[in-house]
Write a protein that holds these residues in place. Sequence first.
Motif, PDB file in Angstrom:
ATOM      1  N   LYS A   1      15.667 -31.022   0.016  1.00  0.00           N
ATOM      2  CA  LYS A   1      15.977 -30.921   1.290  1.00  0.00           C
ATOM      3  C   LYS A   1      15.665 -29.525   1.864  1.00  0.00           C
ATOM      4  O   LYS A   1      15.041 -29.692   3.050  1.00  0.00           O
ATOM      5  CB  LYS A   1      17.448 -31.148   1.582  1.00  0.00           C
ATOM      6  N   LEU A   2      16.032 -28.575   1.380  1.00  0.00           N
ATOM      7  CA  LEU A   2      15.628 -27.258   1.564  1.00  0.00           C
ATOM      8  C   LEU A   2      14.320 -27.063   1.592  1.00  0.00           C
ATOM      9  O   LEU A   2      13.769 -26.470   2.646  1.00  0.00           O
ATOM     10  CB  LEU A   2      16.161 -26.197   0.616  1.00  0.00           C
ATOM     11  N   ALA A   3      13.411 -27.464   0.793  1.00  0.00           N
ATOM     12  CA  ALA A   3      12.154 -27.260   0.776  1.00  0.00           C
ATOM     13  C   ALA A   3      11.414 -28.120   1.833  1.00  0.00           C
ATOM     14  O   ALA A   3      10.424 -27.249   2.817  1.00  0.00           O
ATOM     15  CB  ALA A   3      11.441 -27.807  -0.414  1.00  0.00           C
ATOM     16  N   THR A   4      12.032 -29.255   2.317  1.00  0.00           N
ATOM     17  CA  THR A   4      11.298 -29.815   3.417  1.00  0.00           C
ATOM     18  C   THR A   4      11.674 -29.171   4.875  1.00  0.00           C
ATOM     19  O   THR A   4      10.708 -29.298   5.695  1.00  0.00           O
ATOM     20  CB  THR A   4      12.174 -31.429   3.555  1.00  0.00           C
ATOM     21  N   ALA A   5      12.883 -28.580   4.945  1.00  0.00           N
ATOM     22  CA  ALA A   5      13.263 -27.712   6.112  1.00  0.00           C
ATOM     23  C   ALA A   5      12.540 -26.613   6.308  1.00  0.00           C
ATOM     24  O   ALA A   5      11.827 -26.384   7.246  1.00  0.00           O
ATOM     25  CB  ALA A   5      14.602 -27.441   6.009  1.00  0.00           C
ATOM     26  N   ILE A   6      11.961 -26.024   4.976  1.00  0.00           N
ATOM     27  CA  ILE A   6      11.157 -24.759   5.119  1.00  0.00           C
ATOM     28  C   ILE A   6       9.713 -25.144   5.683  1.00  0.00           C
ATOM     29  O   ILE A   6       8.964 -24.521   6.429  1.00  0.00           O
ATOM     30  CB  ILE A   6      11.142 -24.127   3.711  1.00  0.00           C
ATOM     31  N   LEU A   7       9.158 -26.260   5.125  1.00  0.00           N
ATOM     32  CA  LEU A   7       7.786 -26.995   5.567  1.00  0.00           C
ATOM     33  C   LEU A   7       7.855 -27.303   7.081  1.00  0.00           C
ATOM     34  O   LEU A   7       6.939 -26.925   7.582  1.00  0.00           O
ATOM     35  CB  LEU A   7       7.589 -28.074   4.669  1.00  0.00           C
ATOM     36  N   LEU A   8       8.762 -27.817   7.296  1.00  0.00           N
ATOM     37  CA  LEU A   8       9.022 -28.236   8.847  1.00  0.00           C
ATOM     38  C   LEU A   8       9.046 -27.045   9.737  1.00  0.00           C
ATOM     39  O   LEU A   8       8.340 -26.958  10.906  1.00  0.00           O
ATOM     40  CB  LEU A   8      10.155 -29.070   9.224  1.00  0.00           C
ATOM     41  N   MET A   9       9.804 -26.043   9.451  1.00  0.00           N
ATOM     42  CA  MET A   9       9.849 -24.576   9.996  1.00  0.00           C
ATOM     43  C   MET A   9       8.500 -23.940  10.092  1.00  0.00           C
ATOM     44  O   MET A   9       8.064 -23.493  11.201  1.00  0.00           O
ATOM     45  CB  MET A   9      10.797 -23.854   9.566  1.00  0.00           C
ATOM     46  N   SER A  10       7.746 -24.243   8.950  1.00  0.00           N
ATOM     47  CA  SER A  10       6.654 -23.386   9.043  1.00  0.00           C
ATOM     48  C   SER A  10       5.509 -24.252   9.928  1.00  0.00           C
ATOM     49  O   SER A  10       4.421 -23.739  10.447  1.00  0.00           O
ATOM     50  CB  SER A  10       5.914 -23.081   7.624  1.00  0.00           C
ATOM     51  N   ALA A  11       5.585 -25.461   9.871  1.00  0.00           N
ATOM     52  CA  ALA A  11       4.728 -26.444  10.653  1.00  0.00           C
ATOM     53  C   ALA A  11       4.897 -26.329  11.763  1.00  0.00           C
ATOM     54  O   ALA A  11       4.009 -26.198  12.740  1.00  0.00           O
ATOM     55  CB  ALA A  11       4.808 -27.849  10.186  1.00  0.00           C
ATOM     56  N   SER A  12       6.171 -25.909  12.323  1.00  0.00           N
ATOM     57  CA  SER A  12       6.605 -25.747  13.787  1.00  0.00           C
ATOM     58  C   SER A  12       5.948 -24.605  14.429  1.00  0.00           C
ATOM     59  O   SER A  12       5.430 -24.603  15.543  1.00  0.00           O
ATOM     60  CB  SER A  12       8.023 -25.828  14.131  1.00  0.00           C
TER      61      SER A  12
ATOM     62  N   ALA B   1       3.085 -23.438  13.854  1.00  0.00           N
ATOM     63  CA  ALA B   1       1.737 -23.488  13.908  1.00  0.00           C
ATOM     64  C   ALA B   1       1.378 -24.134  15.517  1.00  0.00           C
ATOM     65  O   ALA B   1       0.334 -24.287  15.869  1.00  0.00           O
ATOM     66  CB  ALA B   1       1.154 -24.719  12.638  1.00  0.00           C
ATOM     67  N   LEU B   2       2.407 -24.737  16.219  1.00  0.00           N
ATOM     68  CA  LEU B   2       2.359 -25.249  17.182  1.00  0.00           C
ATOM     69  C   LEU B   2       2.393 -24.029  18.569  1.00  0.00           C
ATOM     70  O   LEU B   2       2.331 -24.346  19.641  1.00  0.00           O
ATOM     71  CB  LEU B   2       3.531 -26.144  17.650  1.00  0.00           C
ATOM     72  N   ALA B   3       2.483 -22.777  17.981  1.00  0.00           N
ATOM     73  CA  ALA B   3       2.697 -21.605  19.119  1.00  0.00           C
ATOM     74  C   ALA B   3       1.193 -21.442  19.577  1.00  0.00           C
ATOM     75  O   ALA B   3       0.206 -21.644  19.048  1.00  0.00           O
ATOM     76  CB  ALA B   3       3.263 -20.646  18.398  1.00  0.00           C
TER      77      ALA B   3
END
Length: 177
Positions: free
Chosen positions: A16-27, A29-31
């Motif tokens: 779950k922690l790895a998934t959260a980190i992955l989602l944060m880094s992906a977001s 990329a939207l900047a």
Amino acid sequence: LNNKCSYRNGDIMIKKLATAILLMSASSALAVDSPIQGQVQSKCSVWTETAGVYGHPLPYKLTTTPADGGVKASIRIDVAQADYYKAKFTHPNSFSSSPTLNDSVAWTGSTKVGQVSVSGMAAYEAAKVTYNNVTEFNLTLAGSTWFTVESTAQYGSTKSLPAGNYTALIKAECIAK
């Protein structure tokens, strides 16, 4: 059994922690960097009113002095907003075109306040700064000022100038302070 169950819970927590980190880094990329642009137009303009002309009173001398057949240059500077600009004049210290010269040329020149649209601009003359072949004026008032530029070129000590066309340039600038 308990150990296996807590291990699985820990494993699930790590996933779950790895998934959260992955989602944060992906977001991130939207900047985007979105520009704000603008254009600034000068509130100061430079115009040649009268082009200078060299007279040739002596075989070794060219001058813009009217008594010697020359014409002084007149350059107008218009300022729309007071106290944001300075005028900078560079009188010639070389020819931009001339016949081949085999000796040195001694240059002199000056820039003075001529006509003004606002009487207070006459004070520019007393406050001017001169160095080398440059004269600067602090343009503290809005309006038009006509500057007169003089130039003299003397060739060698005992030689006459070769026949031909001679051109020298005055650099007139309006510079933001």
